[in-house]
Scaffold this motif. Structure first.
Motif, PDB file in Angstrom:
ATOM      1  N   GLU A 185       0.840  -1.188   0.000  1.00  0.00           N
ATOM      2  CA  GLU A 185       0.000   0.000   0.000  1.00  0.00           C
ATOM      3  C   GLU A 185       0.881   1.246   0.000  1.00  0.00           C
ATOM      4  O   GLU A 185       1.863   1.318   0.721  1.00  0.00           O
ATOM      5  CB  GLU A 185      -0.920  -0.041   1.230  1.00  0.00           C
ATOM      6  N   ASN A 186       0.529   2.192  -0.806  1.00  0.00           N
ATOM      7  CA  ASN A 186       1.302   3.388  -1.109  1.00  0.00           C
ATOM      8  C   ASN A 186       1.735   4.206   0.105  1.00  0.00           C
ATOM      9  O   ASN A 186       2.853   4.699   0.155  1.00  0.00           O
ATOM     10  CB  ASN A 186       0.425   4.235  -2.039  1.00  0.00           C
ATOM     11  N   MET A 187       0.883   4.365   1.100  1.00  0.00           N
ATOM     12  CA  MET A 187       1.207   5.228   2.240  1.00  0.00           C
ATOM     13  C   MET A 187       1.679   4.452   3.473  1.00  0.00           C
ATOM     14  O   MET A 187       2.538   4.917   4.206  1.00  0.00           O
ATOM     15  CB  MET A 187      -0.002   6.093   2.617  1.00  0.00           C
ATOM     16  N   THR A 188       1.125   3.269   3.718  1.00  0.00           N
ATOM     17  CA  THR A 188       1.427   2.544   4.960  1.00  0.00           C
ATOM     18  C   THR A 188       2.421   1.404   4.793  1.00  0.00           C
ATOM     19  O   THR A 188       2.990   0.927   5.763  1.00  0.00           O
ATOM     20  CB  THR A 188       0.150   1.944   5.567  1.00  0.00           C
ATOM     21  N   GLY A 189       2.586   0.891   3.586  1.00  0.00           N
ATOM     22  CA  GLY A 189       3.461  -0.252   3.365  1.00  0.00           C
ATOM     23  C   GLY A 189       2.793  -1.589   3.612  1.00  0.00           C
ATOM     24  O   GLY A 189       3.422  -2.635   3.507  1.00  0.00           O
ATOM     25  N   HIS A 190       1.496  -1.577   3.926  1.00  0.00           N
ATOM     26  CA  HIS A 190       0.728  -2.798   4.193  1.00  0.00           C
ATOM     27  C   HIS A 190       0.693  -3.683   2.952  1.00  0.00           C
ATOM     28  O   HIS A 190       0.467  -3.214   1.844  1.00  0.00           O
ATOM     29  CB  HIS A 190      -0.696  -2.418   4.614  1.00  0.00           C
ATOM     30  N   CYS A 191       0.941  -4.974   3.143  1.00  0.00           N
ATOM     31  CA  CYS A 191       0.841  -5.949   2.043  1.00  0.00           C
ATOM     32  C   CYS A 191      -0.585  -6.496   2.025  1.00  0.00           C
ATOM     33  O   CYS A 191      -0.969  -7.240   2.938  1.00  0.00           O
ATOM     34  CB  CYS A 191       1.843  -7.082   2.250  1.00  0.00           C
TER      35      CYS A 191
END
Length: 79
Positions: free
Chosen positions: A31-37
């Motif tokens: 995810e672009n802002m949080t880094g969540h996969c």
């Protein structure tokens, strides 16, 4: 009113897009802002950003158990 939308290069995230993504399953983009996969982590990786190696922890625990069991066995033999 101006609205800026930041889109990072593939496999990077954060406010300045300079943080590499973790080990996302199937080489998915994080995810672009949080880094969540969004689809989880590759095998042996954990955390919401898939940036914590799970395998090393398990290997250390197994080694410690073997050492502990050996020491207990040595102790029993000495008695």
């Amino acid at each position: 009113m101006m609205v800026f939308i930041s889109v990072c290069s593939p496999h990077y995230y954060g406010s300045e897009c300079n943080t590499p993504c973790g080990q996302c399953r199937g080489d998915d983009l994080c995810e672009n802002m949080t880094g969540h996969c969004p689809n989880g982590c590759k095998q042996h990786w954990t955390s919401i950003r898939c940036d914590s190696k799970q395998f090393a922890t398990r290997r250390i625990k197994q080694t410690l158990m073997r050492i502990t069991n050996m020491k207990m066995f040595e102790y029993v033999l000495k008695i």
